[in-house]
Structure formats: structure tokens, C-alpha cells
Scaffold this motif. Structure first.
Motif, PDB file in Angstrom:
ATOM      1  N   LYS A 190     -53.605  28.359 -47.486  1.00 34.60           N
ATOM      2  CA  LYS A 190     -54.018  27.172 -46.741  1.00 34.60           C
ATOM      3  C   LYS A 190     -53.328  25.923 -47.267  1.00 34.60           C
ATOM      4  O   LYS A 190     -52.870  25.069 -46.492  1.00 34.60           O
ATOM      5  N   LEU A 191     -53.203  25.822 -48.571  1.00 32.96           N
ATOM      6  CA  LEU A 191     -52.564  24.647 -49.169  1.00 32.96           C
ATOM      7  C   LEU A 191     -51.060  24.619 -48.941  1.00 32.96           C
ATOM      8  O   LEU A 191     -50.437  23.563 -49.048  1.00 32.96           O
ATOM      9  N   ALA A 192     -50.469  25.780 -48.613  1.00 26.58           N
ATOM     10  CA  ALA A 192     -49.046  25.803 -48.305  1.00 26.58           C
ATOM     11  C   ALA A 192     -48.725  25.132 -46.975  1.00 26.58           C
ATOM     12  O   ALA A 192     -47.564  24.818 -46.700  1.00 26.58           O
ATOM     13  N   GLU A 193     -49.751  24.888 -46.161  1.00 23.72           N
ATOM     14  CA  GLU A 193     -49.533  24.176 -44.895  1.00 23.72           C
ATOM     15  C   GLU A 193     -49.126  22.736 -45.170  1.00 23.72           C
ATOM     16  O   GLU A 193     -49.391  22.198 -46.257  1.00 23.72           O
ATOM     17  N   PRO A 194     -48.475  22.070 -44.226  1.00 21.48           N
ATOM     18  CA  PRO A 194     -48.045  20.676 -44.449  1.00 21.48           C
ATOM     19  C   PRO A 194     -49.212  19.763 -44.830  1.00 21.48           C
ATOM     20  O   PRO A 194     -50.352  19.994 -44.415  1.00 21.48           O
ATOM     21  N   ILE A 195     -48.911  18.754 -45.584  1.00 23.23           N
ATOM     22  CA  ILE A 195     -49.935  17.796 -46.034  1.00 23.23           C
ATOM     23  C   ILE A 195     -50.524  17.056 -44.827  1.00 23.23           C
ATOM     24  O   ILE A 195     -49.778  16.546 -44.006  1.00 23.23           O
TER      25      ILE A 195
END
Length: 377
Positions: free
Chosen positions: A372-377
Motif C-alpha cells: 500500500k505504501l508503494a503507491e504514489p504519495i
């Protein structure tokens, strides 16, 4: 008022505060940074970072510096307590080419990299003081009284002063307080044995133990002790206490245990955290980093969230053309859900560790969170 007309005060010279100073100076704002420590030091051993954090370092402009002195690699090797191999996990990679899957660095090295950038940015730095009062009753700015008796007026105050934030306490009377999670974290800085080319986690024993390379020559080991919070341990007793906790572990952990002595570099501290829902701002005061979303280290994402706060704050301020009142709600809206994932899932992993849940229930939540954190900021 345009961005270049703004006077901004950053309270706290840690990762969040330094990253904010770098980014806000880059977009033309006038920035003062203060820190309570007159020597502007940093304590602790190494930190592990994940791909999203390395992406944030890249956007901040420090990834090259990180790679020169830190470690970058991929994956986690899961081991049984005796050191035998169980499985290898891969890191969720960012789509951006050239971003490693994970890494590690000594805290003093990261502090050096960031502080050198802050000094070069033209930020005004004042050390050995904090804020004593914040008054927003007059005008549209913030009247600040510092702990040394001096005063100033700012268009925006950024509270980046950590877990026990003075800015948070002054601004949000009902804000949560740090709470002990039930685990003490032990960290050991030591030479890196041959073959440790990635993170190693030892799961299934009485405690979660792991190692992470932090340079070409060294690593740090962490051990999570489930215990009532205990008082400060004298330095002379640290190596003996840690060796006892490591009893029964093999592999690299056994090697490190056998090498412990009075000169071993060991730190131990309680894990504390809290969850604070929005708003994270009141008037022209906003809190970021560990001041508002402190997390335990299970997802190795605290530093990344702090840098991301700085990136988003400067981006939203630019998009709003310096309109602070319009910018702050958008900043919080972008940060709340993402930071909540880190705080809540880190705490949940810690609860699973303390309950002795199967290793797969711990690693599955780590993988889901990092994807999930690998998704864009």
C-alpha cells in the motif's frame, strides 16, 4: 501573499524538521529552524528504511548521499530462532527505476546528510531553545515567544518536535499522550558478518529479533522485549542483560551474542506511540512527523512518513500559491490515511508479536502494508 513572502518557523531539528526546511527553502520561503539541543545531536543506532522511504529520499534530493554511506538491497530473510532458513521475502518495489527495495543507515549519518543540506539552504538555525507560547489572537500570523525570552512573528509554525512535542501540547489541549506499547527495543551496532546481505528476521521464538546492514562494514541488530516498562539500565549492565535475552538464538544472532562485551554499542528504549485523528492544524500552526503520527518500528516507515510530510507540505503550499489557510486542510487530507496505515498496522504487528501469533500473520501484514505504501504519495 506568495510563497516567497512567507516567514515560517520550524520547531524541531529531526528528520521531519530538517526535511521541511530543505523543501520550504527550495520553494523560496524564509525559514527559521530551532532545536532544543544546543549541540543538535542525534541518538540511537541504525534505522531500516523501505522502498517508499528511499523514494522520498530521492524526491528530497538525498538518495545519492544515502547510498554513499548506507546500505541498499532487497528482501528479508526469515529464519527460525536457531538460525535456519525459513523463506525469503521480496520488497514491493516502486515503479520508479533505480529505487532499491530496502536499506539501512546509521542515524548519525542520516542526521549529518540532512543537517548539511539545511545549513546550505540558507535556513536560519537557532539551537538550545524551543517555543514557550504561540499566540494567534492578533492578525493572521503567529506571535511566538521563545524559551530564551525572545519573540518573533511568523506566517506559519510547523511543529516537528517529536514524540513529546511542545507545539502539540500548546496547540491541542486534548491531544493524546504517548503510551507504552508493551515492548522495549534493544539495538546493537556491530561489525557485519559475511553473508548478511539483507535484513534477517528471526521469528517464532520468545522475542522478535533481526539484523539490518547499515553500511558496507556494519549492521545493527534489534530485539523486541515484551516486558513492563523498566527503568534506565546502567551502561555497564547492558551487554549482560542483552546477552541473556539472546539466549537460545543461533545463526548471526548467536554470533553477535558471543561477541558482546562492556564496549558493545547498545541502546534500549521503550516503544511509545499514539493515534491522533485530524485536524493536525489549528490556525497557522501545523504538526508533522512524530509530533502527530509517532509509530513503532515494525514497518520501518517512521523516517519515510516524516520526509513525505515535508514533501507534501511544500507541494501543497506551492499549489496554493502561498495561501496557508487553503493549503493546510489539503495537506492533512493527503497525509491522514497514509500515516494511519503505518501507525495502526505497526501497532497491530507489535500486538501479534507479543501474543506469539504465527510468523506468517506478522509477515503478511508487513507485506500488505508496504504494498500500500508503494503507491504514489
Amino acid at each position: 501573499m506568495s510563497v516567497t513572502d512567507l516567514r515560517i518557523l520550524i520547531v524541531g531539528g529531526g528528520i521531519a524538521g530538517m526535511s521541511s526546511a530543505i523543501r520550504l527553502r527550495a520553494i523560496g520561503a524564509s525559514v527559521d529552524l530551532i532545536d532544543l539541543d544546543p549541540l543538535w545531536r542525534v541518538y540511537g543506532a541504525g534505522i531500516t528504511v523501505t522502498s517508499p522511504t528511499l523514494r522520498a529520499f530521492d524526491q528530497l534530493g538525498i538518495l545519492r548521499d544515502f547510498l554513499e554511506v548506507g546500505y541498499a538491497g532487497d528482501g528479508i530473510r526469515i529464519c527460525a530462532p536457531d538460525g535456519s532458513w525459513v523463506e525469503d521475502l521480496t520488497d514491493p518495489f516502486d515503479a520508479q527505476i533505480g529505487i532499491p527495495g530496502s536499506g539501512g543507515i546509521m542515524r548519525p549519518e542520516l542526521h549529518r546528510i540532512l543537517s548539511e543540506r539545511v545549513r546550505a539552504s540558507g535556513t536560519t538555525i537557532r539551537l538550545g531553545l524551543t517555543v514557550e507560547s504561540l499566540d494567534q489572537a492578533v492578525g493572521d500570523g503567529v506571535a511566538v515567544r521563545f524559551s530564551d525570552g525572545t519573540t518573533g512573528r511568523y506566517d506559519l509554525v510547523v511543529g516537528a518536535d517529536g514524540l513529546y512535542s511542545t507545539v502539540r501540547m500548546l496547540t491541542f489541549a486534548d491531544a493524546p499522550r504517548p503510551a507504552y506499547t508493551g515492548q522495549m527495543v534493544w539495538r546493537l551496532f556491530a561489525p557485519r558478518p559475511a553473508g548478511v546481505d539483507r535484513r534477517h528476521y528471526y521469528l517464532g521464538g520468545p522475542m522478535k529479533v533481526g539484523v539490518c546492514p547499515v553500511s558496507d562494514t556494519h549492521l545493527y541488530m534489534f530485539l523486541l522485549e515484551k516486558t513492563p516498562q523498566h527503568p534506565i539500565i546502567p551502561d555497564a549492565e547492558l551487554h549482560g542483560r542483552l546477552a541473556a535475552l539472546m539466549t537460545g538464538y543461533g545463526g548471526v544472532i548467536g554470533e553477535l551474542r558471543d561477541g558482546l562485551n562492556r564496549d558493545s554499542q547498545i541502546v534500549v528504549r521503550p516503544l511509545e506511540a499514539f493515534e491522533m485523528p485530524p485536524p493536525w492544524h489549528s490556525g497557522r500552526v501545523v504538526i508533522i512527523g512524530d509530533a502527530v503520527h509517532p509509530t513503532t518500528p515494525q514497518l520501518a516507515s517512521g523516517a519515510g512518513m516524516a520526509v513525505e510530510d515535508a514533501l507534501v507540505l511544500s507541494e501543497e503550499l506551492t499549489n496554493a500559491n502561498g495561501d496557508i489557510d487553503a493549503m493546510l486542510p489539503r495537506f492533512v487530507a493527503r497525509r491522514w490515511a497514509r500515516c494511519r496505515i503505518v501507525v495502526e498496522n505497526s501497532l497491530e504487528i507489535g500486538r501479534r508479536e507479543q501474543a506469539g501469533r504465527p510468523p506468517s500473520e506478522q509477515t503478511d501484514l508487513v507485506t500488505q502494508s508496504l504494498e500500500k505504501l508503494a503507491e504514489p504519495i
